[in-house]
Design an enzyme around this catalytic site. Structure first.
Site, mmCIF file in Angstrom:
data_model
loop_
_atom_site.group_PDB
_atom_site.id
_atom_site.type_symbol
_atom_site.label_atom_id
_atom_site.label_comp_id
_atom_site.label_asym_id
_atom_site.label_seq_id
_atom_site.Cartn_x
_atom_site.Cartn_y
_atom_site.Cartn_z
ATOM 1 N N TRP A 156 0.814 -1.217 0.000
ATOM 2 C CA TRP A 156 0.000 0.000 0.000
ATOM 3 C C TRP A 156 0.847 1.267 0.000
ATOM 4 O O TRP A 156 0.313 2.349 -0.201
ATOM 5 C CB TRP A 156 -0.925 0.005 1.229
ATOM 6 C CG TRP A 156 -0.166 -0.303 2.488
ATOM 7 C CD1 TRP A 156 -0.054 -1.526 3.097
ATOM 8 C CD2 TRP A 156 0.662 0.594 3.253
ATOM 9 N NE1 TRP A 156 0.783 -1.446 4.186
ATOM 10 C CE2 TRP A 156 1.239 -0.154 4.311
ATOM 11 C CE3 TRP A 156 0.970 1.955 3.156
ATOM 12 C CZ2 TRP A 156 2.096 0.406 5.246
ATOM 13 C CZ3 TRP A 156 1.829 2.517 4.089
ATOM 14 C CH2 TRP A 156 2.376 1.741 5.126
ATOM 15 N N ASN A 157 2.148 1.198 0.280
ATOM 16 C CA ASN A 157 2.893 2.463 0.471
ATOM 17 C C ASN A 157 3.155 3.216 -0.837
ATOM 18 O O ASN A 157 3.230 4.431 -0.845
ATOM 19 C CB ASN A 157 4.180 2.254 1.287
ATOM 20 C CG ASN A 157 5.163 1.334 0.632
ATOM 21 O OD1 ASN A 157 4.807 0.568 -0.273
ATOM 22 N ND2 ASN A 157 6.394 1.377 1.077
ATOM 23 N N LYS A 180 -2.376 -8.800 -7.503
ATOM 24 C CA LYS A 180 -3.180 -8.665 -6.290
ATOM 25 C C LYS A 180 -2.678 -7.419 -5.565
ATOM 26 O O LYS A 180 -1.608 -7.431 -4.963
ATOM 27 C CB LYS A 180 -3.021 -9.892 -5.382
ATOM 28 C CG LYS A 180 -4.081 -9.886 -4.276
ATOM 29 C CD LYS A 180 -3.652 -10.571 -3.018
ATOM 30 C CE LYS A 180 -2.894 -9.685 -2.083
ATOM 31 N NZ LYS A 180 -3.596 -8.479 -1.617
ATOM 32 N N ALA A 182 -2.648 -4.300 -2.691
ATOM 33 C CA ALA A 182 -2.895 -4.293 -1.241
ATOM 34 C C ALA A 182 -4.361 -3.966 -0.980
ATOM 35 O O ALA A 182 -4.943 -3.136 -1.684
ATOM 36 C CB ALA A 182 -1.995 -3.254 -0.582
ATOM 37 N N GLY A 233 6.748 -6.231 -0.246
ATOM 38 C CA GLY A 233 6.003 -6.154 1.012
ATOM 39 C C GLY A 233 6.884 -6.557 2.172
ATOM 40 O O GLY A 233 8.116 -6.425 2.103
ATOM 41 N N SER A 234 6.262 -7.089 3.209
ATOM 42 C CA SER A 234 7.002 -7.392 4.433
ATOM 43 C C SER A 234 7.885 -8.630 4.257
ATOM 44 O O SER A 234 7.590 -9.518 3.448
ATOM 45 C CB SER A 234 6.029 -7.613 5.584
ATOM 46 O OG SER A 234 5.245 -8.750 5.314
ATOM 47 N N GLU A 255 11.008 -7.871 -2.944
ATOM 48 C CA GLU A 255 11.533 -6.593 -2.460
ATOM 49 C C GLU A 255 10.916 -6.401 -1.093
ATOM 50 O O GLU A 255 9.729 -6.111 -0.979
ATOM 51 C CB GLU A 255 11.175 -5.488 -3.463
ATOM 52 C CG GLU A 255 12.109 -4.320 -3.377
ATOM 53 C CD GLU A 255 11.537 -3.260 -2.491
ATOM 54 O OE1 GLU A 255 11.856 -3.283 -1.278
ATOM 55 O OE2 GLU A 255 10.774 -2.430 -2.984
ATOM 56 N N LEU A 256 11.731 -6.651 -0.055
ATOM 57 C CA LEU A 256 11.194 -6.767 1.309
ATOM 58 C C LEU A 256 11.631 -5.596 2.186
ATOM 59 O O LEU A 256 12.066 -4.567 1.685
ATOM 60 C CB LEU A 256 11.631 -8.123 1.884
ATOM 61 C CG LEU A 256 11.349 -9.316 0.955
ATOM 62 C CD1 LEU A 256 11.880 -10.613 1.524
ATOM 63 C CD2 LEU A 256 9.857 -9.436 0.660
ATOM 64 N N CYS A 289 10.326 1.556 2.189
ATOM 65 C CA CYS A 289 11.264 0.516 2.635
ATOM 66 C C CYS A 289 12.705 1.005 2.570
ATOM 67 O O CYS A 289 13.600 0.366 3.096
ATOM 68 C CB CYS A 289 11.072 -0.747 1.813
ATOM 69 S SG CYS A 289 11.060 -0.391 0.076
ATOM 70 N N GLU A 385 12.145 -1.974 11.616
ATOM 71 C CA GLU A 385 11.836 -0.887 10.682
ATOM 72 C C GLU A 385 10.637 -0.108 11.253
ATOM 73 O O GLU A 385 9.568 -0.686 11.452
ATOM 74 C CB GLU A 385 11.481 -1.535 9.339
ATOM 75 C CG GLU A 385 11.297 -0.610 8.199
ATOM 76 C CD GLU A 385 11.026 -1.388 6.901
ATOM 77 O OE1 GLU A 385 10.545 -2.533 6.959
ATOM 78 O OE2 GLU A 385 11.279 -0.818 5.832
HETATM 79 P P1 ADP Z 1 2.286 -4.772 5.232
HETATM 80 O O1 ADP Z 1 2.502 -5.373 6.577
HETATM 81 O O2 ADP Z 1 3.130 -3.618 4.952
HETATM 82 O O3 ADP Z 1 0.855 -4.567 4.846
HETATM 83 P P2 ADP Z 1 2.354 -7.238 3.796
HETATM 84 O O4 ADP Z 1 3.556 -8.009 3.426
HETATM 85 O O5 ADP Z 1 1.423 -7.841 4.797
HETATM 86 O O6 ADP Z 1 2.886 -5.826 4.219
HETATM 87 O O7 ADP Z 1 1.494 -6.889 2.496
HETATM 88 C C1 ADP Z 1 2.012 -6.730 1.201
HETATM 89 C C2 ADP Z 1 1.084 -7.425 0.230
HETATM 90 O O8 ADP Z 1 1.082 -8.814 0.527
HETATM 91 C C3 ADP Z 1 -0.367 -6.979 0.301
HETATM 92 O O9 ADP Z 1 -0.901 -6.961 -1.005
HETATM 93 C C4 ADP Z 1 -0.998 -8.061 1.138
HETATM 94 O O10 ADP Z 1 -2.392 -8.208 0.914
HETATM 95 C C5 ADP Z 1 -0.254 -9.269 0.625
HETATM 96 N N1 ADP Z 1 -0.313 -10.444 1.499
HETATM 97 C C6 ADP Z 1 -0.368 -10.481 2.846
HETATM 98 N N2 ADP Z 1 -0.436 -11.761 3.272
HETATM 99 C C7 ADP Z 1 -0.422 -12.556 2.170
HETATM 100 C C8 ADP Z 1 -0.473 -13.974 1.931
HETATM 101 N N3 ADP Z 1 -0.534 -14.833 2.929
HETATM 102 N N4 ADP Z 1 -0.441 -14.402 0.649
HETATM 103 C C9 ADP Z 1 -0.373 -13.531 -0.363
HETATM 104 N N5 ADP Z 1 -0.324 -12.200 -0.217
HETATM 105 C C10 ADP Z 1 -0.354 -11.709 1.033
#
Ligand code: ADP
Length: 482
Positions: A156-157, A180, A182, A233-234, A255-256, A289, A385
């Site tokens: 989402w950032n 997919k 956020a 993402g995370s 990219e984490l 990030c 972070e």
């Molecule tokens: P944040 O904590 O910054 O929201 P996330 O890694 O949870 O970071 O989210 C990044 C993306 O990963 C979002 O699009 C989120 O919906 C997606 N996501 C989160 N959990 C899963 C999962 N188990 N499988 C696939 N995508 C996921």
């Protein structure tokens, strides 16, 4: 919606060139972090809809990959121009769902578009190689082919740029994408899909599936027709997706998270370093990030630096990103605010001092830009972070000491150093275990350079010609009897 969004505000998912609802008919709600008001709904999709999107992507890529590079370039260029033409509407949607100030949102749209422009050009340079052969009557050819269907999962950032950084090279290489976005920021993705269709991106080549992350993620990583996962993402979810993708041996780009050190040596141009901190720390309210997480300032300039930084940070204006003059919007949700507050309180309990900001606990998504000083490596902010507008100022005295402390993390995305010494600039940047280093620069992102991390910050690079290679497979052909 009273704002003019030019028909780009879509509340349906986009599969095989059609705007569609979930089979269950269910929706999920999206809210504005500045006001907590509902902006709209998106379909709550799962496995079945994702499978249909993958199948349509598989059909589309087989046609698209056969078109000429020039044709792909023309369509991508058209998409780029439509994005630029609709910057105002796209930026408004982005600010509504993500919160960043409108000017920053406009900047993100331009930045997002730059990846489409760059890869429109790069599509024409997916060159191969001919290697001198081991046999007189043979030739060794190495060519690049598209990987096929790509699953993109984005955060989402940067609701726009994280999409184009993946779709630009994917389409240029001849791939199709199932995205997919956020759950907090699906509307920017859907608006980009509407413009992609208008630009002539064929049906099925770009699909946006909204809904249940776990179910969609399971299908994207488990389906054999998907050949690559590109995730931003995370770190925790990146590891999970990598493990899931292992069952079908997909290519993976990740990219984490980062934990960027920002090191200011005693010979630094302090004004320049302050400008760098302002952008590397406070851009997007600290939610990137590559944000400076640990600001290391040499002992001899510590007091002077803090005083000058305080003057600049005091000028920041917190508020709704749609209001004029606002430079810091809300954080994405309450959990994000609570994390920043936790870092402040932990540091203060362990002896850090508040320079600017408020210790008051907030009950909305806004948080005042905060500076804390006398921060030590045993405080939470050193190892996690923060992802918020908290500048944590550490001190150091020796070069080797600060290099060791900067490297003492599992992350390895971005690092920044400020020095006037050429020798230090080279030696320190080489010693830092990071994928990217800004020397006397606080903003390093550009479509022209390979963005990415080492250690647990990820795999692969986005941007530059390296970013295109990530979406290709190498093919070696031995031409015999010639
Ligand atoms: P944040 O904590 O910054 O929201 P996330 O890694 O949870 O970071 O989210 C990044 C993306 O990963 C979002 O699009 C989120 O919906 C997606 N996501 C989160 N959990 C899963 C999962 N188990 N499988 C696939 N995508 C996921």
């Amino acid at each position: 919606m009273t704002l003019s969004l030019g028909g780009l505000f879509k509340q349906q998912a986009f599969i095989n060139g059609e705007w569609v609802n979930a089979y269950s008919g269910k929706f999920s709600v999206v809210t504005n972090p500045a006001t907590t008001e509902v902006i709209g709904n998106v379909p709550l999709m799962g496995v079945e809809e994702t499978r249909v999107a993958i199948e349509s992507a598989d059909r589309a890529y087989r046609q698209w990959s056969k078109t000429t590079a020039k044709y792909k370039a023309t369509v991508l260029r058209q998409w780029y121009e439509l994005i630029i033409d609709h910057t105002a509407e796209l930026a408004t949607i982005l600010t509504l769902e993500q919160g960043k100030p409108l000017n920053e949102a406009k900047g993100e749209i331009t930045y997002a578009a730059s990846f489409i422009e760059w890869y429109a050009e790069e599509a024409k340079r997916m060159n191969g190689e001919i290697i001198p052969s081991h046999k007189a009557d043979a030739r060794i050819l190495v060519s690049r082919q598209p990987v096929g269907v790509v699953a993109a999962i984005t955060p989402w950032n940067f609701p726009a740029a994280m999409i184009t950084r993946k779709c630009g090279p994917a389409f240029a290489a001849g791939c199709a994408v199932v995205l997919k976005p956020a759950p907090d920021t699906p509307f920017t993705a859907l608006a980009f899909a509407a413009l992609a269709q208008e630009a002539g991106i064929p049906d099925g080549l770009f699909n946006v599936v909204t809904g249940d992350a776990v179910k969609i993620g399971a299908e994207l990583t488990g389906n054999k027709k998907v050949k690559k996962i590109s995730f931003t993402g995370s770190t925790a979810i990146g590891k999970l997706l990598m493990a899931q993708a292992a069952t079908t041996v997909k290519k993976v780009s990740l990219e984490l998270g980062g934990n960027a050190p920002f090191i200011i040596f005693d010979d630094a141009d302090i004004d320049r370093a302050i400008d760098g901190v302002m952008i590397a720390k406070f851009r997007n309210a600290g939610q990137t990030c590559v944000c400076a997480n640990r600001i290391y300032v040499h002992d001899s300039i510590y007091e002077q630096f803090i005083e000058r930084l305080q003057q600049q940070v005091a000028l920041l204006k917190v508020g709704n990103g749609l209001d004029t003059g606002v430079t810091i919007g809300p954080l994405i949700n309450r959990a994000a605010v609570e994390k920043v507050e936790r870092h402040i309180h932990d540091a203060m309990l362990k002896g850090a001092r508040l320079v600017l900001g408020s210790q008051q606990v907030s009950n909305d998504c806004f948080i005042q830009p905060t500076i804390i000083r006398d921060v030590r490596d045993d405080m939470l902010v050193a190892s996690e972070e923060t992802f918020g507008p908290l500048a944590a100022i550490f001190s150091f005295s020796e070069d080797q000491e600060v290099i060791d402390r900067a490297n003492n993390t599992d992350s390895g995305l971005a690092a920044y150093i400020y020095t006037q010494s050429l020798s230090r600039a080279f030696n320190v940047s080489e010693a830092l275990e990071y994928g990217m280093v800004g020397v006397n620069e606080g903003l390093i992102s550009t479509e022209l350079a390979p963005f990415g991390g080492v250690k647990e910050s990820g795999l692969g690079r986005e941007g530059a010609h390296q970013g295109l290679e990530e979406y290709t497979e190498m093919k070696y052909t031995l031409m015999g009897g010639i």
